[in-house]
Design a protein around this motif. Structure first.
Motif, PDB file in Angstrom:
ATOM      1  N   VAL A  26     -29.798  10.872  19.194  1.00 29.42           N
ATOM      2  CA  VAL A  26     -29.590  11.784  20.321  1.00 29.42           C
ATOM      3  C   VAL A  26     -29.840  11.002  21.608  1.00 29.42           C
ATOM      4  O   VAL A  26     -30.822  10.248  21.690  1.00 29.42           O
ATOM      5  CB  VAL A  26     -30.573  12.979  20.249  1.00 29.42           C
ATOM      6  N   PRO A  27     -28.983  11.134  22.627  1.00 30.75           N
ATOM      7  CA  PRO A  27     -29.251  10.437  23.895  1.00 30.75           C
ATOM      8  C   PRO A  27     -30.610  10.848  24.459  1.00 30.75           C
ATOM      9  O   PRO A  27     -30.925  12.038  24.539  1.00 30.75           O
ATOM     10  CB  PRO A  27     -28.106  10.900  24.804  1.00 30.75           C
ATOM     11  N   MET A  28     -31.411   9.875  24.866  1.00 24.85           N
ATOM     12  CA  MET A  28     -32.723  10.196  25.411  1.00 24.85           C
ATOM     13  C   MET A  28     -32.608  11.090  26.637  1.00 24.85           C
ATOM     14  O   MET A  28     -33.462  11.954  26.879  1.00 24.85           O
ATOM     15  CB  MET A  28     -33.474   8.915  25.766  1.00 24.85           C
ATOM     16  N   ALA A  29     -31.564  10.898  27.423  1.00 26.21           N
ATOM     17  CA  ALA A  29     -31.417  11.668  28.663  1.00 26.21           C
ATOM     18  C   ALA A  29     -31.420  13.171  28.415  1.00 26.21           C
ATOM     19  O   ALA A  29     -31.963  13.938  29.217  1.00 26.21           O
ATOM     20  CB  ALA A  29     -30.141  11.248  29.391  1.00 26.21           C
ATOM     21  N   VAL A  30     -30.834  13.628  27.303  1.00 23.95           N
ATOM     22  CA  VAL A  30     -30.759  15.073  27.059  1.00 23.95           C
ATOM     23  C   VAL A  30     -32.097  15.633  26.573  1.00 23.95           C
ATOM     24  O   VAL A  30     -32.305  16.852  26.598  1.00 23.95           O
ATOM     25  CB  VAL A  30     -29.636  15.424  26.055  1.00 23.95           C
ATOM     26  N   LEU A  31     -33.002  14.744  26.133  1.00 21.29           N
ATOM     27  CA  LEU A  31     -34.329  15.197  25.693  1.00 21.29           C
ATOM     28  C   LEU A  31     -35.341  15.194  26.834  1.00 21.29           C
ATOM     29  O   LEU A  31     -36.493  15.585  26.635  1.00 21.29           O
ATOM     30  CB  LEU A  31     -34.833  14.298  24.559  1.00 21.29           C
ATOM     31  N   LEU A  32     -34.890  14.753  28.022  1.00 24.74           N
ATOM     32  CA  LEU A  32     -35.771  14.669  29.190  1.00 24.74           C
ATOM     33  C   LEU A  32     -35.172  15.446  30.355  1.00 24.74           C
ATOM     34  O   LEU A  32     -34.973  14.910  31.442  1.00 24.74           O
ATOM     35  CB  LEU A  32     -35.981  13.203  29.578  1.00 24.74           C
ATOM     36  N   PRO A  33     -34.880  16.726  30.167  1.00 23.67           N
ATOM     37  CA  PRO A  33     -34.196  17.501  31.215  1.00 23.67           C
ATOM     38  C   PRO A  33     -35.037  17.648  32.471  1.00 23.67           C
ATOM     39  O   PRO A  33     -36.250  17.892  32.416  1.00 23.67           O
ATOM     40  CB  PRO A  33     -33.972  18.866  30.539  1.00 23.67           C
TER      41      PRO A  33
END
Length: 268
Positions: A63-70
């Protein structure tokens, strides 16, 4: 003894269990289960060329890290905490990038476990921070934490651990301060200095002695480049830092910071 060995062998061959990952941000907190991440709408198969931990090409469901750090500010600071005490200090900005060097959270599927990192060792799971095109972002091996259990937003290293700071009289762009930045990126995940830091893997690099005090000549730089070439033993964990990851000029800056800190000992 035979019964202990039998139990160890059984443990090593047990199937991988589902796990959970806690993401703690200042404005939000969430605990992800393995199954949730495997089914995440943004999850995809990624191929990692020359994986840092496995030393070969690997393929992961990630999973892209960016989507887990909203909602995370790119100026923020994070720490990835591993099951073995490794604590990677991570600037947020590279984790939020969507092009160039891109960060992914690889998720180990219990039905299809990853290989062991070494004979008798576990895999890099349950969660592993990997990068596609890492050369584009000058990503170091310490930015590939494996066996991750939690990702936390924290204050900067300098704010949390003033015992790591060089002489405050130095200019911000002084080579010693540049070396301090490299120390945070490449060393602090495993080592403490002056007792300061969260890592629990390697020795303190200033107390009781700084490595610049007992490595003569260019042996410290040689050790950083290839630890096993100077001290060889099977249980060694320290990776080598090739010139492609830590160029010679940056290695000089890092050693300069360590030498400077030998004169700033603070006993915890």
């Amino acid at each position: 003894m035979k019964s202990i060995l039998a139990l160890l062998a059984l443990f090593i061959t047990l199937p991988v269990a589902a796990a959970q990952l806690t993401v703690e941000l200042d404005h939000a907190s969430k605990t992800w289960q393995t199954a949730e991440l495997l089914k995440h709408p943004d999850a995809q198969t990624v191929r990692i060329v020359e994986d840092v931990s496995y030393k070969r090409d690997m393929t992961y469901h990630a999973v892209p890290m960016a989507v887990l750090l909203p909602g995370l500010d790119p100026q923020s600071h994070l720490q990835a905490v591993a099951l073995d005490g490794f604590a990677a200090e991570l600037a947020a900005a590279p984790l939020l990038e969507k092009r160039g060097a891109r960060a992914w959270l690889a998720v180990e599927d219990p039905a299809h476990p990853w290989p062991a990192l070494a004979p008798g060792k576990p895999s890099a799971g349950p969660f592993y921070l990997v990068w596609t095109d890492p050369q584009a972002g000058h990503i170091s091996p310490e930015q590939w934490p494996f066996q991750v259990a939690a990702i936390k937003q924290l204050k900067s290293v300098a704010e949390r651990f003033p015992a790591l700071l060089p002489d405050p009289k130095l200019a911000g762009d002084d080579p010693i301060n540049q070396g301090f930045a490299l120390f945070q990126k490449n060393c602090l995940a495993c080592h403490r200095l002056n007792g300061a830091g969260d890592a629990q893997v390697g020795p303190d690099l200033n107390i009781p002695y700084n490595p610049t005090e007992y490595f003569g000549g260019d042996f410290l730089k040689r050790y950083i480049r290839d630890p096993q070439s100077l001290r060889h033993w099977p249980q060694a964990k320290m990776p080598g830092f090739a010139a492609s990851v830590l160029p010679d000029n940056e290695l000089d800056l890092l050693v300069g910071y360590l030498k400077h800190m030998a004169g700033r000992k603070q006993h915890p």
